[in-house]
Design a protein around this motif. Structure first.
Motif, PDB file in Angstrom:
ATOM      1  N   ALA A 175       0.827  -1.207   0.000  1.00 16.01           N
ATOM      2  CA  ALA A 175       0.000   0.000   0.000  1.00 16.01           C
ATOM      3  C   ALA A 175       0.862   1.258   0.000  1.00 16.01           C
ATOM      4  O   ALA A 175       0.551   2.247  -0.686  1.00 16.01           O
ATOM      5  N   PHE A 176       1.952   1.225   0.756  1.00 11.10           N
ATOM      6  CA  PHE A 176       2.859   2.378   0.808  1.00 11.10           C
ATOM      7  C   PHE A 176       3.459   2.644  -0.572  1.00 11.10           C
ATOM      8  O   PHE A 176       3.450   3.785  -1.065  1.00 11.10           O
ATOM      9  N   CYS A 177       3.973   1.609  -1.203  1.00  8.43           N
ATOM     10  CA  CYS A 177       4.630   1.775  -2.500  1.00  8.43           C
ATOM     11  C   CYS A 177       3.643   2.161  -3.596  1.00  8.43           C
ATOM     12  O   CYS A 177       3.953   2.994  -4.456  1.00  8.43           O
ATOM     13  N   SER A 178       2.455   1.576  -3.585  1.00  8.87           N
ATOM     14  CA  SER A 178       1.475   1.907  -4.622  1.00  8.87           C
ATOM     15  C   SER A 178       0.964   3.335  -4.478  1.00  8.87           C
ATOM     16  O   SER A 178       0.765   4.038  -5.480  1.00  8.87           O
ATOM     17  N   THR A 179       0.767   3.798  -3.234  1.00  8.77           N
ATOM     18  CA  THR A 179       0.295   5.169  -3.010  1.00  8.77           C
ATOM     19  C   THR A 179       1.360   6.176  -3.446  1.00  8.77           C
ATOM     20  O   THR A 179       1.059   7.174  -4.107  1.00  8.77           O
ATOM     21  N   SER A 180       2.595   5.902  -3.091  1.00  8.05           N
ATOM     22  CA  SER A 180       3.686   6.790  -3.474  1.00  8.05           C
ATOM     23  C   SER A 180       3.886   6.777  -4.989  1.00  8.05           C
ATOM     24  O   SER A 180       4.057   7.832  -5.628  1.00  8.05           O
TER      25      SER A 180
END
Length: 347
Positions: free
Chosen positions: A212-217
């Motif tokens: 989720a962190f990588c996809s949002t960024s």
């Protein structure tokens, strides 16, 4: 000396004799069933219950969980299958779970996931002990290992993992939302080189946070790197953090899978002379007690152990009361706690 010789001292047999429910009933002047109701919160006037419990305490009487189990067709035990407790969160979970189960009148038995072998150890220990239920906190244990429990009709609760399997209840944080919240905070504070710092063999919860962190960024046009630690020892975690921060293109913001990893990143930054948060923002996950110490003042995702244990106990009670309930899925909301390891928002 002669006077002492005439005193009748209790024999060893008398000293070692266990006080029984009959002894309490006789001393309190009540029936055996009244003593039983006093300990099981059955129908009994408060004054009489208090009087019986006072007598029992004075005589050193404790009701037998084994006897209760024989009466209820239950063992009054719950098995926790868990890996090595590297993290403070794991130790707090164990402590509070044991307390919560004790309040239910159950004993906690711990079985190591690392000893999981064919027909022995791990979940098989729970079958051998005839546990009333099994809680699995070992996030990386193969889900197939639980099938023996499901076939045996033993309730299974996964703590920290979601699966779509019949006969298995699940309690976990909203890890994806936590990862999204962290990415949005770091983006708002101007971070350009974000990184997720986790383990080489991530638990399902760790994987959800990182994804989720990588996809949002990435959706914001700022791709995030994913750095993995080979082992969970303190020395290896510190060395991996130092290598990450000392690389030719170091991150300016690090989201860590757990607070424990975040502490190592902060310590590595200090050793390398990197200012936190001016040159490096650091965020953890769990909000363990050490996170608010002056040493760290860590910005982290709040995932209260007490809430986790409360949900697990609630699911356990519901399952024991009604074994035919459909699988229970409980996601626990999480919220950022902003402290001193992230840059302030732009005005």
């Amino acid at each position: 000396m002669k006077a002492l010789a005439n005193i009748a001292l209790p024999s060893y047999v008398d000293l070692m004799k266990r006080t029984t429910i009959k002894d309490v009933a006789r001393e309190a002047g009540v029936s055996i069933s009244a003593v039983s109701r006093a300990f099981s919160n059955g129908s009994l006037a408060k004054e009489k219950r208090d009087s019986i419990l006072e007598v029992a305490d004075r005589l050193g009487y404790r009701p037998s969980l084994v006897a209760r189990g024989l009466a209820s067709q239950r063992s009054q035990t719950v098995t926790l299958v868990t890996g090595r407790m590297w993290d403070t969160f794991d130790a707090l979970f164990l402590e509070q779970l044991a307390e919560g189960l004790a309040d239910m009148g159950h004993k906690l038995v711990v079985a190591p996931a690392s000893k999981q072998k064919q027909n022995s150890g791990g979940v098989y220990q729970a079958l051998d002990d005839q546990s009333d239920a099994v809680i699995i906190a070992a996030g990386t244990m193969p889900i197939e290992a639980t099938q023996a429990l499901v076939r045996g009709g033993v309730p299974v609760i996964l703590a920290g993992r979601f699966v779509d399997e019949e006969g298995i209840d699940c309690v976990s944080a909203d890890n994806a939302d936590g990862g999204r919240q962290v990415a949005e905070l770091l983006l708002r504070t101007g971070c350009q080189r974000p990184c997720y710092f986790g383990f080489d063999a991530p638990s399902p919860a760790d994987q959800e946070r990182g994804d989720a962190f990588c996809s949002t960024s990435g959706a914001a046009g700022i791709p995030a790197e994913w750095v993995k630690v080979a082992t969970r020892t303190d020395n290896d975690v510190f060395e991996a953090a130092a290598a990450m921060l000392g690389s030719p293109h170091p991150p300016d913001a690090v989201f860590c899978a757990t607070d424990r990893l975040a502490f190592s990143v902060i310590e590595a930054a200090k050793a390398l002379g990197i200012a936190v948060p001016d040159a490096l923002s650091v965020v953890g996950f769990n909000n363990v007690p050490a996170a608010e110490r002056r040493t760290y003042r860590l910005t982290t995702v709040n995932y209260p152990v007490s809430r986790v244990v409360g949900e697990v106990i609630g699911v356990l009670k519901a399952r024991l009361d009604d074994p035919d309930l459909p699988p229970i899925r409980a996601r626990i909301p999480v919220q950022l706690t902003v402290r001193d390891t992230t840059r302030r928002l732009f005005s």
